[in-house]
Motif scaffolding. Structure first.
Motif, mmCIF file in Angstrom:
data_model
loop_
_atom_site.group_PDB
_atom_site.id
_atom_site.type_symbol
_atom_site.label_atom_id
_atom_site.label_comp_id
_atom_site.label_asym_id
_atom_site.label_seq_id
_atom_site.Cartn_x
_atom_site.Cartn_y
_atom_site.Cartn_z
ATOM 1 N N ALA A 282 28.089 46.789 44.577
ATOM 2 C CA ALA A 282 27.691 47.728 45.744
ATOM 3 C C ALA A 282 28.926 48.282 46.464
ATOM 4 C CB ALA A 282 26.904 46.731 47.017
ATOM 5 N N HIS A 283 29.893 47.497 46.703
ATOM 6 C CA HIS A 283 31.074 47.856 47.579
ATOM 7 C C HIS A 283 32.338 47.711 47.462
ATOM 8 C CE1 HIS A 283 30.936 44.045 49.293
ATOM 9 N NE2 HIS A 283 29.577 44.333 49.625
ATOM 10 N N ALA A 284 32.717 47.750 46.015
ATOM 11 C CA ALA A 284 34.066 47.333 45.651
ATOM 12 C C ALA A 284 35.164 47.811 46.453
ATOM 13 C CB ALA A 284 34.511 47.652 44.226
ATOM 14 N N MET A 285 36.208 47.049 46.971
ATOM 15 C CA MET A 285 36.990 47.594 47.933
ATOM 16 C C MET A 285 38.597 47.351 47.716
ATOM 17 S SD MET A 285 36.158 45.164 51.189
ATOM 18 C CE MET A 285 34.464 45.768 50.957
ATOM 19 N N TYR A 286 39.295 48.021 48.161
ATOM 20 C CA TYR A 286 40.917 47.744 47.778
ATOM 21 C C TYR A 286 41.211 46.005 48.284
ATOM 22 C CZ TYR A 286 42.138 52.468 47.073
ATOM 23 O OH TYR A 286 42.138 53.865 46.661
ATOM 24 N N PRO A 287 41.777 45.299 47.778
ATOM 25 C CA PRO A 287 42.243 43.817 48.071
ATOM 26 C C PRO A 287 43.184 44.070 49.211
ATOM 27 C CG PRO A 287 43.604 44.615 46.113
ATOM 28 C CD PRO A 287 42.517 45.828 46.251
ATOM 29 N N ILE A 288 42.537 44.602 50.489
ATOM 30 C CA ILE A 288 43.207 44.527 51.563
ATOM 31 C C ILE A 288 42.632 43.844 52.640
ATOM 32 C CG2 ILE A 288 44.202 45.963 53.413
ATOM 33 C CD1 ILE A 288 44.878 48.250 51.341
ATOM 34 N N GLY A 289 43.229 42.882 53.444
ATOM 35 C CA GLY A 289 42.684 42.294 54.608
ATOM 36 C C GLY A 289 41.829 41.072 53.826
ATOM 37 N N SER A 290 41.806 40.611 52.890
ATOM 38 C CA SER A 290 41.182 39.558 52.162
ATOM 39 C C SER A 290 39.760 39.341 52.316
ATOM 40 C CB SER A 290 41.849 38.209 52.711
ATOM 41 O OG SER A 290 43.348 38.213 52.796
ATOM 42 N N ASN A 291 39.071 40.487 51.655
ATOM 43 C CA ASN A 291 37.782 40.486 52.064
ATOM 44 C C ASN A 291 36.730 40.551 50.890
ATOM 45 O OD1 ASN A 291 36.522 41.050 54.789
ATOM 46 N ND2 ASN A 291 38.362 41.657 55.574
ATOM 47 N N GLY A 292 37.297 40.698 49.695
ATOM 48 C CA GLY A 292 36.456 40.998 48.807
ATOM 49 C C GLY A 292 35.376 39.959 48.368
ATOM 50 N N ALA A 293 35.619 38.809 48.251
ATOM 51 C CA ALA A 293 34.946 37.644 48.095
ATOM 52 C C ALA A 293 34.151 37.166 49.212
ATOM 53 C CB ALA A 293 35.590 36.409 47.810
ATOM 54 N N SER A 294 34.802 37.348 50.533
ATOM 55 C CA SER A 294 34.110 37.088 51.743
ATOM 56 C C SER A 294 32.879 37.849 51.853
ATOM 57 C CB SER A 294 35.128 37.107 52.833
ATOM 58 O OG SER A 294 35.969 36.186 52.705
ATOM 59 N N GLN A 295 33.014 39.286 51.912
ATOM 60 C CA GLN A 295 31.946 40.382 51.978
ATOM 61 C C GLN A 295 30.727 39.946 51.045
ATOM 62 O OE1 GLN A 295 31.403 42.224 54.530
ATOM 63 N NE2 GLN A 295 33.543 41.653 55.370
ATOM 64 N N ALA A 296 31.069 39.615 49.770
ATOM 65 C CA ALA A 296 30.094 39.152 48.767
ATOM 66 C C ALA A 296 28.995 38.059 49.162
ATOM 67 C CB ALA A 296 30.697 39.111 47.401
ATOM 68 N N ILE A 297 29.754 36.967 49.707
ATOM 69 C CA ILE A 297 29.132 35.692 50.388
ATOM 70 C C ILE A 297 28.308 36.306 51.528
ATOM 71 C CG2 ILE A 297 29.661 33.660 51.448
ATOM 72 C CD1 ILE A 297 32.131 33.294 49.696
#
Length: 386
Positions: A282-297
């Motif tokens: 839905a929303h792949a983002m640059y790995p900045i701010g440590s948010n990729g996995a967190s937002q998926a959860i």
């Protein structure tokens, strides 16, 4: 209600657990890979994601595989401090922040899914490209999502910003607090490090790449450690020897920094059912701010909440604007912009950061990103549970 989830990554497995907790019993996860193996390197789980996993009853298991982050600190390329802040419980959150090995987290979630939903709830070697006879298909199949491609067939490959990431893990001595996540750089070239187990440090090295990158969206392309080390040969600080850390890895992986453009819509009615997207699909983002996995959860928990209310539209209304804002913030470097500002204002280094970036400016950059990403401490601690 029959729900099929495409993708047994962190987002897909979190969705299965969340839906089960919300009372949905006919949930199946389909994974294209023939076996789910502990691939990848380190990732971070921010307190808003740890809250959701805690409410799923996984706090003890998570603590057993992760390192509770105590501090996030930024430095210039000479190792001079720019900004530091406490993290997790040390920052006043009601939940910790963890650094973990991505593969170990995935296996933890898989184990919980199989325990709670049954041994047939995860089907491997099964690629889902579009809806079948289910009531809802959830596309959680990553940055190169087949489900997303079905909805947006003309989108093309993930856009690249010209930077390459090299990722690895090395055995090393503790540095700073022993539980510090550090970032050092100048806004273009950067080095990140954080412990993911006692004596094991995850690192990321980043710089511009000439030419066209291979395999956009593939996290597992092997890289040459000597080549990586050459670009960081003089990055030796009093508190961390970067080239030695790189050289100490058994292997490393190369990844072009790519994301996806924000979408105008995630949820569609196709055939007799519906389809929606989740996580990187839905929303792949640059790995900045440590948010990729967190937002998926967080996606997973909000989706289950919405379906329990019989209001799928709530999921997209709640999550799409929030993740769109985060995608765009990450394209502007998010909280890491302090390294870029320090380099622009003092390219040869500095003695007093206050003369380069005043405290109020640094503090607002950090606070603004927390608000955008949904983990402002006071707001998160006070928010009702999903």
């Amino acid at each position: 209600m029959r729900i099929v989830i495409a993708g047994a990554g962190i987002g897909g497995l979190s969705a299965a657990l969340s839906l089960h907790a919300a009372g949905f019993t006919d949930v199946t996860v389909h994974e294209a890979a023939r076996a789910i193996e502990p691939l990848g390197v380190g990732i971070n789980l921010l307190p808003h994601a740890v809250r959701e996993l805690t409410e799923l009853g996984l706090a003890g298991r998570l603590a057993a595989i992760g390192v509770a982050t105590a501090e996030l600190a930024y430095f210039n390329r000479y190792g001079t401090p720019i900004w530091s802040e406490p993290r997790g419980l040390d920052a006043g959150y009601a939940w910790p922040q963890y650094s973990v090995h991505r593969g170990r987290l995935q296996l933890l979630l898989l184990e919980a899914v199989l325990e709670r939903l049954g041994p047939g709830s995860v089907v491997t070697g099964s690629r889902i490209t579009g809806p079948g006879d289910e009531d809802l298909l959830v596309g959680a199949d990553g940055i190169n999502s087949d489900v997303r491609r079905r909805l947006y067939p003309d989108e093309g490959p993930p856009p690249w910003n010209g930077l390459v990431l090299w990722r690895g893990t090395s055995h090393g001595e503790p540095y700073l607090t022993g539980r510090s996540m550090i970032m050092a750089g100048d806004g273009t070239q950067k080095f990140v490090a954080y412990p993911i187990a006692p004596g094991l440090i995850n690192w990321i090295a980043e710089k511009p790449l000439d030419g066209e990158p291979p395999e956009r969206g593939n996290w597992n392309r092997p890289a040459d450690l000597a080549e990586i080390g050459r670009h960081f040969a003089d990055w030796r600080f009093d508190w961390l020897d970067v080239p030695a850390l790189i050289a100490g890895a058994e292997k490393a992986y190369e990844y072009p920094m790519v994301d996806r453009d924000p979408l105008p819509r995630w949820t569609f009615g196709l055939g007799e059912g519906k389809v929606t997207l989740l996580g990187d699909a839905a929303h792949a983002m640059y790995p900045i701010g440590s948010n990729g996995a967190s937002q998926a959860i967080i996606d997973a928990r909000v989706l289950a909440h919405a379906l329990a209310r019989d209001d799928l539209d709530f999921y997209e209304a709640e999550r799409r604007p929030a993740t769109t804002a985060l995608q765009l913030s990450n394209r502007k470097m998010g909280p890491e912009v302090v390294m870029k500002l320090a380099h622009e204002r003092a390219p040869h280094g500095f003695d007093d950061v206050e003369q380069v970036i005043p405290y109020e400016e640094r503090a607002e950059i950090a606070a603004s990103y927390k608000r955008t990403a949904g983990f402002d401490p006071a707001s998160l601690n006070a928010r009702p549970s999903w």
